[in-house]
Design a protein around this motif. Sequence first.
Motif, PDB file in Angstrom:
ATOM      1  N   TRP A 122     -28.703  54.315 -13.123  1.00  0.00           N
ATOM      2  CA  TRP A 122     -29.764  55.061 -12.433  1.00  0.00           C
ATOM      3  C   TRP A 122     -30.058  56.379 -13.158  1.00  0.00           C
ATOM      4  O   TRP A 122     -31.222  56.739 -13.336  1.00  0.00           O
ATOM      5  CB  TRP A 122     -29.384  55.342 -10.982  1.00  0.00           C
ATOM      6  CG  TRP A 122     -29.527  54.196 -10.033  1.00  0.00           C
ATOM      7  CD1 TRP A 122     -28.583  53.729  -9.168  1.00  0.00           C
ATOM      8  CD2 TRP A 122     -30.693  53.392  -9.790  1.00  0.00           C
ATOM      9  NE1 TRP A 122     -29.080  52.677  -8.428  1.00  0.00           N
ATOM     10  CE2 TRP A 122     -30.380  52.458  -8.794  1.00  0.00           C
ATOM     11  CE3 TRP A 122     -31.969  53.382 -10.331  1.00  0.00           C
ATOM     12  CZ2 TRP A 122     -31.290  51.519  -8.321  1.00  0.00           C
ATOM     13  CZ3 TRP A 122     -32.884  52.445  -9.857  1.00  0.00           C
ATOM     14  CH2 TRP A 122     -32.542  51.525  -8.877  1.00  0.00           C
TER      15      TRP A 122
ATOM     16  N   ARG B 245     -32.060  55.950 -16.159  1.00  0.00           N
ATOM     17  CA  ARG B 245     -33.465  55.660 -15.842  1.00  0.00           C
ATOM     18  C   ARG B 245     -34.206  56.884 -15.319  1.00  0.00           C
ATOM     19  O   ARG B 245     -35.349  56.784 -14.890  1.00  0.00           O
ATOM     20  CB  ARG B 245     -33.544  54.529 -14.823  1.00  0.00           C
ATOM     21  CG  ARG B 245     -33.093  53.203 -15.392  1.00  0.00           C
ATOM     22  CD  ARG B 245     -33.145  52.113 -14.370  1.00  0.00           C
ATOM     23  NE  ARG B 245     -32.687  50.865 -14.958  1.00  0.00           N
ATOM     24  CZ  ARG B 245     -32.281  49.822 -14.271  1.00  0.00           C
ATOM     25  NH1 ARG B 245     -32.267  49.863 -12.948  1.00  0.00           N
ATOM     26  NH2 ARG B 245     -31.877  48.734 -14.880  1.00  0.00           N
TER      27      ARG B 245
ATOM     28  N   GLU C 170     -32.129  60.899  -5.398  1.00  0.00           N
ATOM     29  CA  GLU C 170     -32.790  59.590  -5.437  1.00  0.00           C
ATOM     30  C   GLU C 170     -31.763  58.460  -5.481  1.00  0.00           C
ATOM     31  O   GLU C 170     -31.919  57.443  -4.792  1.00  0.00           O
ATOM     32  CB  GLU C 170     -33.713  59.496  -6.654  1.00  0.00           C
ATOM     33  CG  GLU C 170     -34.947  60.362  -6.543  1.00  0.00           C
ATOM     34  CD  GLU C 170     -35.737  60.454  -7.834  1.00  0.00           C
ATOM     35  OE1 GLU C 170     -36.964  60.633  -7.733  1.00  0.00           O
ATOM     36  OE2 GLU C 170     -35.147  60.361  -8.939  1.00  0.00           O
ATOM     37  N   ILE C 171     -30.718  58.640  -6.282  1.00  0.00           N
ATOM     38  CA  ILE C 171     -29.665  57.620  -6.367  1.00  0.00           C
ATOM     39  C   ILE C 171     -28.984  57.463  -5.016  1.00  0.00           C
ATOM     40  O   ILE C 171     -28.744  56.337  -4.554  1.00  0.00           O
ATOM     41  CB  ILE C 171     -28.632  57.970  -7.458  1.00  0.00           C
ATOM     42  CG1 ILE C 171     -29.303  58.012  -8.838  1.00  0.00           C
ATOM     43  CG2 ILE C 171     -27.477  56.964  -7.451  1.00  0.00           C
ATOM     44  CD1 ILE C 171     -28.444  58.632  -9.931  1.00  0.00           C
TER      45      ILE C 171
ATOM     46  N   LYS D 172     -33.321  58.893 -12.677  1.00  0.00           N
ATOM     47  CA  LYS D 172     -33.228  59.184 -11.240  1.00  0.00           C
ATOM     48  C   LYS D 172     -32.365  60.432 -11.008  1.00  0.00           C
ATOM     49  O   LYS D 172     -31.395  60.670 -11.711  1.00  0.00           O
ATOM     50  CB  LYS D 172     -32.604  58.007 -10.486  1.00  0.00           C
ATOM     51  CG  LYS D 172     -33.389  56.725 -10.578  1.00  0.00           C
ATOM     52  CD  LYS D 172     -34.736  56.846  -9.911  1.00  0.00           C
ATOM     53  CE  LYS D 172     -35.478  55.517  -9.940  1.00  0.00           C
ATOM     54  NZ  LYS D 172     -36.858  55.657  -9.552  1.00  0.00           N
ATOM     55  N   THR D 173     -32.721  61.208 -10.007  1.00  0.00           N
ATOM     56  CA  THR D 173     -31.934  62.374  -9.614  1.00  0.00           C
ATOM     57  C   THR D 173     -30.776  61.920  -8.725  1.00  0.00           C
ATOM     58  O   THR D 173     -30.765  60.783  -8.221  1.00  0.00           O
ATOM     59  CB  THR D 173     -32.780  63.380  -8.826  1.00  0.00           C
ATOM     60  OG1 THR D 173     -33.155  62.778  -7.576  1.00  0.00           O
ATOM     61  CG2 THR D 173     -34.023  63.810  -9.600  1.00  0.00           C
TER      62      THR D 173
END
Length: 68
Positions: free
Chosen positions: A16, A19, A25-26, A21-22
């Motif tokens: 993640w 990609r 977000e994860i 993602k913060t």
Amino acid sequence: MKTWILPPFEMTCLRWVARGKTLAEIALLEGKDVTEIELCLERAVAMLDAKSVEEAIVKASESHSGRG
């Protein structure tokens, strides 16, 4: 070549991050809280003997693809 074995959740968190993602977000995607994601990434860094999450991502991806 050193083969790194990571638990599935640590590998997922690294993917993640790779990609873009913060942590928040994860956490939302995985149904966890941000602290759990931070701890997961810290474990991955330690297990891979890396100095940063970015280095852990590189080591994990090299090991997973058979390069290294």
